[in-house]
Design a protein around this motif. Structure first.
Motif, short mmCIF file in Angstrom:
data_model
loop_
_atom_site.label_atom_id
_atom_site.label_comp_id
_atom_site.label_asym_id
_atom_site.label_seq_id
_atom_site.Cartn_x
_atom_site.Cartn_y
_atom_site.Cartn_z
N LYS A 83 3.84 9.29 -12.51
CA LYS A 83 5.25 8.94 -12.58
C LYS A 83 5.62 7.85 -11.58
CE LYS A 83 9.82 11.13 -12.44
NZ LYS A 83 10.55 12.41 -12.20
N GLN A 84 5.09 7.93 -10.36
CA GLN A 84 5.51 7.02 -9.30
C GLN A 84 4.68 5.73 -9.25
OE1 GLN A 84 8.21 7.47 -7.44
NE2 GLN A 84 8.61 9.45 -8.44
N LEU A 85 3.44 5.79 -9.70
CA LEU A 85 2.56 4.63 -9.56
C LEU A 85 2.21 3.97 -10.88
CD1 LEU A 85 0.08 5.98 -6.86
CD2 LEU A 85 2.13 4.62 -6.53
N SER A 86 2.89 4.35 -11.94
CA SER A 86 2.61 3.73 -13.23
C SER A 86 3.14 2.29 -13.24
CB SER A 86 3.26 4.53 -14.36
OG SER A 86 4.65 4.60 -14.18
N GLY A 87 2.27 1.37 -13.56
CA GLY A 87 2.67 -0.04 -13.59
C GLY A 87 2.70 -0.69 -12.24
N VAL A 88 2.33 0.01 -11.19
CA VAL A 88 2.33 -0.55 -9.84
C VAL A 88 0.88 -0.80 -9.45
CG1 VAL A 88 2.98 -0.21 -7.43
CG2 VAL A 88 4.44 0.67 -9.27
N GLN A 89 0.54 -2.01 -9.18
CA GLN A 89 -0.82 -2.36 -8.81
C GLN A 89 -0.93 -2.43 -7.29
OE1 GLN A 89 -1.86 -5.95 -10.84
NE2 GLN A 89 -1.87 -4.98 -12.87
N GLU B 107 -11.19 8.47 -10.53
CA GLU B 107 -11.83 8.71 -11.82
C GLU B 107 -10.81 9.01 -12.91
OE1 GLU B 107 -14.66 11.80 -11.30
OE2 GLU B 107 -16.01 10.60 -10.05
N LYS B 108 -9.82 9.85 -12.61
CA LYS B 108 -8.90 10.32 -13.65
C LYS B 108 -7.73 9.37 -13.89
CE LYS B 108 -10.02 15.21 -13.19
NZ LYS B 108 -9.50 16.59 -13.00
N LEU B 109 -7.25 8.71 -12.83
CA LEU B 109 -6.07 7.84 -12.98
C LEU B 109 -6.39 6.36 -12.92
CD1 LEU B 109 -3.54 9.84 -10.74
CD2 LEU B 109 -3.81 9.94 -13.22
N GLU B 110 -7.66 6.03 -12.58
CA GLU B 110 -8.10 4.63 -12.52
C GLU B 110 -7.24 3.82 -11.57
OE1 GLU B 110 -8.24 3.11 -16.43
OE2 GLU B 110 -9.87 4.44 -17.09
N LEU B 111 -7.07 4.34 -10.37
CA LEU B 111 -6.32 3.66 -9.31
C LEU B 111 -7.29 3.25 -8.21
CD1 LEU B 111 -3.21 6.02 -8.98
CD2 LEU B 111 -3.26 3.78 -10.07
N SER B 112 -6.95 2.20 -7.49
CA SER B 112 -7.76 1.77 -6.35
C SER B 112 -7.38 2.62 -5.14
CB SER B 112 -7.54 0.29 -6.06
OG SER B 112 -6.18 0.04 -5.77
N VAL B 113 -8.35 3.36 -4.62
CA VAL B 113 -8.11 4.34 -3.56
C VAL B 113 -8.90 3.92 -2.33
CG1 VAL B 113 -8.23 6.76 -2.90
CG2 VAL B 113 -7.74 6.15 -5.27
N ILE B 114 -8.28 4.02 -1.15
CA ILE B 114 -8.93 3.71 0.12
C ILE B 114 -8.93 4.98 0.97
CG2 ILE B 114 -8.84 2.32 2.21
CD1 ILE B 114 -7.42 0.17 0.61
N SER B 115 -10.09 5.28 1.53
CA SER B 115 -10.23 6.45 2.43
C SER B 115 -11.26 6.11 3.49
CB SER B 115 -10.66 7.68 1.62
OG SER B 115 -10.81 8.78 2.48
N ASN B 116 -10.78 5.90 4.73
CA ASN B 116 -11.67 5.55 5.83
C ASN B 116 -11.07 6.06 7.14
OD1 ASN B 116 -9.60 3.69 6.31
ND2 ASN B 116 -10.72 2.03 5.27
N ASN B 117 -11.66 5.68 8.26
CA ASN B 117 -11.20 6.14 9.57
C ASN B 117 -9.81 5.60 9.91
OD1 ASN B 117 -13.58 7.57 10.00
ND2 ASN B 117 -14.61 5.79 10.92
N ALA B 118 -9.52 4.39 9.49
CA ALA B 118 -8.21 3.80 9.77
C ALA B 118 -7.11 4.58 9.05
CB ALA B 118 -8.19 2.34 9.35
N VAL B 119 -7.40 5.03 7.81
CA VAL B 119 -6.43 5.83 7.06
C VAL B 119 -6.22 7.17 7.74
CG1 VAL B 119 -5.97 6.94 4.85
CG2 VAL B 119 -6.99 4.66 4.89
N MET C 85 0.84 -1.20 0.00
CA MET C 85 0.00 0.00 0.00
C MET C 85 0.87 1.25 0.00
SD MET C 85 -3.11 -0.83 2.61
CE MET C 85 -4.34 -2.07 2.25
N ILE C 86 0.43 2.27 -0.76
CA ILE C 86 1.12 3.55 -0.85
C ILE C 86 0.26 4.59 -0.13
CG2 ILE C 86 2.10 5.28 -2.38
CD1 ILE C 86 3.50 2.60 -2.54
N VAL C 87 0.91 5.40 0.69
CA VAL C 87 0.22 6.45 1.45
C VAL C 87 0.58 7.81 0.86
CG1 VAL C 87 -0.14 7.47 3.73
CG2 VAL C 87 0.32 5.02 3.52
N LEU C 88 -0.48 8.61 0.50
CA LEU C 88 -0.29 9.98 0.01
C LEU C 88 -0.44 10.93 1.19
CD1 LEU C 88 0.08 12.08 -2.27
CD2 LEU C 88 -2.41 11.98 -2.61
#
Length: 545
Positions: free
Chosen positions: A78-84, A100-112, A1-4
């Motif tokens: 640049k950083q997440l291209s090809g990384v699932q 919507e724009k990058l078609e990445l799986s995003v998680i946003s909840n209380n734990a995050v 998992m990657i954290v922004l």
């Protein structure tokens, strides 16, 4: 998992080493108590630093509004291209935009969100190359910029200076008036004629500074201050002045007072120039419409330009006339039409019938201009100039009494009948009230009396008057019984003839209107009774004679 993770210095991407810890978010803060324990759970992958404060402000405002900026989009590609891998984001709106724009799986909840709080505790140790001092300075600068952006506040638009300046100007004016009045009274004991010759206060003060006592007027040169005619007049009047003599100590103290007046006057002019510049910076459209001094008074009365922008036009119109307003409400009289706005140029140009209307229109435009000045980004004068030109055109139309349309949104032409004097005279036709049929009708008694010549009764009265006058003038009293009887018989015959004439003159009764006939008969009886009373009065008067 990657954290922004967003910071005041830039974007940081962390790699979550132990994903199981995210499931136990209740005790997650214990694993971030020390930098060593935090480094076992999370690791910095990439840090993108902002170039300047403008970019940081743009990124932060976009993050607050849930929008994806170009720099962040470029970084993620640049950083997440090809990384699932899944991306952890604290803001749900921003996560949806990235999804919507990058078609990445995003998680946003209380734990995050709990994980973000823990990372914020150890930011210095996790991001290398940033000290605590630098991060604090960046956070402070970004906080100020963000608050200014949200409030639309510019550091150049400081309306507090305007409030202080206009209040100080009022105080300086009152103090100058007191000082000048005291100086005139003081010096008039020595040279009273100078105060009547010089009405301008500054000329009066400077003249005292040059001449001192009136004995020095001949040798002093006043050409720099006064014209030649006034200078010659002062020199001639000084020779035969009625003032008392004063000492050098007296004139020295008067000079000190004159110095104070000159210094305050110079400072007042500097302060007025400063007020002009501040008003053109803070409220340019308001300044164009009302002028510097009136606009500054409105801002000072409201407290700030933001408070003035919140006021409706009806409140702006009567700002400065609060005492008169409450007095009118208490006594139930007419409320005032204007306050400080009365001193503006447009209201001053209008004639008395149009001052209230012009102040109302001007207050509406001032309210719009103030909102643009307080909340707008572009300090442009076009709005104030356009509004002022439109108001001047409307004033010309009102003064000319034109009936053309004065509003672009009005459907009908404006009428000025309220302010115009009509020369037409309308007459009331009583004949139009008649409800009878329009055919031929018989004349009434009053109409017959007006058309025919006067009756015999008038002739008899005219004949009788000179006889009575002759009897009175000659002093003869013919009280013989034979003459009295003859007079009675003659008067009775005259009454009978008058009654017969009146009966003949009456029209035939109309069967259709019985009530009208009754009224006419009643009037006729009343007239006959009046005639009888008049005749009886004449009879008694003749008997008395």
């Amino acid at each position: 998992m990657i954290v922004l993770f967003e910071t005041a210095a830039g974007y940081a991407l962390f790699k979550l080493l132990d994903e199981k810890k995210l499931q136990k978010s209740d005790n997650l803060f214990q694993d971030f108590e020390t930098p060593e324990r935090a480094s076992k759970i999370i690791k910095l992958k990439h840090f993108e630093k902002f170039r300047d404060t403008t970019e940081a402000l743009a990124a932060t405002t976009a993050a607050v509004e849930g929008k994806l900026t170009k720099s962040l989009k470029k970084l993620l590609k640049k950083q997440l291209s090809g990384v699932q891998e899944e991306l952890l984001v604290s803001d749900a709106k921003l996560g949806n935009a990235i999804k919507e724009k990058l078609e990445l799986s995003v998680i946003s909840n209380n734990a995050v969100n709990e994980l973000m709080r823990c990372i914020r505790l150890q930011t210095e140790s996790l991001i290398s190359g940033l000290s605590k001092k630098d991060i604090t300075a960046m956070e402070l600068g970004l906080a100020h910029s963000l608050s200014r952006y949200k409030l639309k506040f510019s550091p150049d638009k400081v309306d507090t200076m305007i409030v202080q300046a206009v209040n100080l100007l009022d105080e300086l004016d009152s103090e100058l008036n007191n000082y000048i009045m005291r100086c005139r009274e003081w010096y008039s004991w020595h040279f009273p004629e100078l105060g009547t010759i010089l009405t301008d206060n500054i000329q009066f003060i400077k003249t005292i500074k040059i001449i001192g006592t009136r004995d020095n007027v001949k040798n002093s040169d006043l050409s720099d201050i006064l014209p030649e005619d006034l200078e010659e007049r002062i020199k001639t009047v000084a020779e035969m002045s009625m003032g008392t003599e004063i000492t050098e100590l007296d004139i020295t103290n008067i000079w000190y007072l004159c110095d104070q007046v000159i210094e305050i006057t110079e400072y007042r002019s500097q302060l007025y120039d400063y007020l002009k510049s501040r008003m053109m910076t803070v409220a340019p459209n308001l300044t164009v419409l009302l002028g510097e001094f009136v606009g500054a008074r409105l801002i000072a009365q409201a407290g700030s330009i933001l408070n003035l922008a919140k006021h409706p036009a009806s409140t702006v119109q009567i700002l400065g006339a609060e005492k008169a307003l409450f007095r009118a409400l208490k006594t139930r009289k007419e409320t005032p039409k204007y306050g400080f706005i009365y001193n503006s140029q447009l209201v001053g140009q209008a004639s008395q019938p149009f001052k209230g209307k012009m102040s109302r229109m001007l207050a509406a435009k001032v309210s719009l201009a103030t909102r643009v000045d307080a909340l707008g980004d572009d300090p442009c004068l076009s709005l104030g100039v356009d509004h002022k030109a439109a108001l001047e055109q409307k004033l010309r139309l009102m003064e000319d009494g034109s009936s053309r349309r004065i509003s672009g949104t009005a459907k009908a032409k404006a009428k000025f009948e309220k302010y115009q004097v009509k020369s037409e005279v309308y007459q009331y036709f009583a004949a139009a009230d008649s409800t009878l049929p329009s055919g031929k009708r018989k004349p009434l008694i009053e109409e017959i009396n007006q058309d025919e010549p006067p009756s015999k009764k008038v002739k008899t009265e005219i004949k009788d008057e000179p006889e009575d006058n002759e009897i009175i003038s000659n002093g003869i009293n013919d009280d013989s019984p034979k003459k009295k009887k003859k007079k009675k018989k003659a008067k009775e015959k005259e009454k009978e003839q008058e009654q017969e004439d009146e009966e003949e003159m009456l029209p035939e009764p109309v069967a259709e209107v019985p009530e009208l006939i009754k009224k006419k008969k009643k009037k006729r009886r009343q007239k006959i009774s009046k005639l009888m009373k008049m005749l009886s009065m004449n009879k008694t008067s003749t008997l008395m004679l």
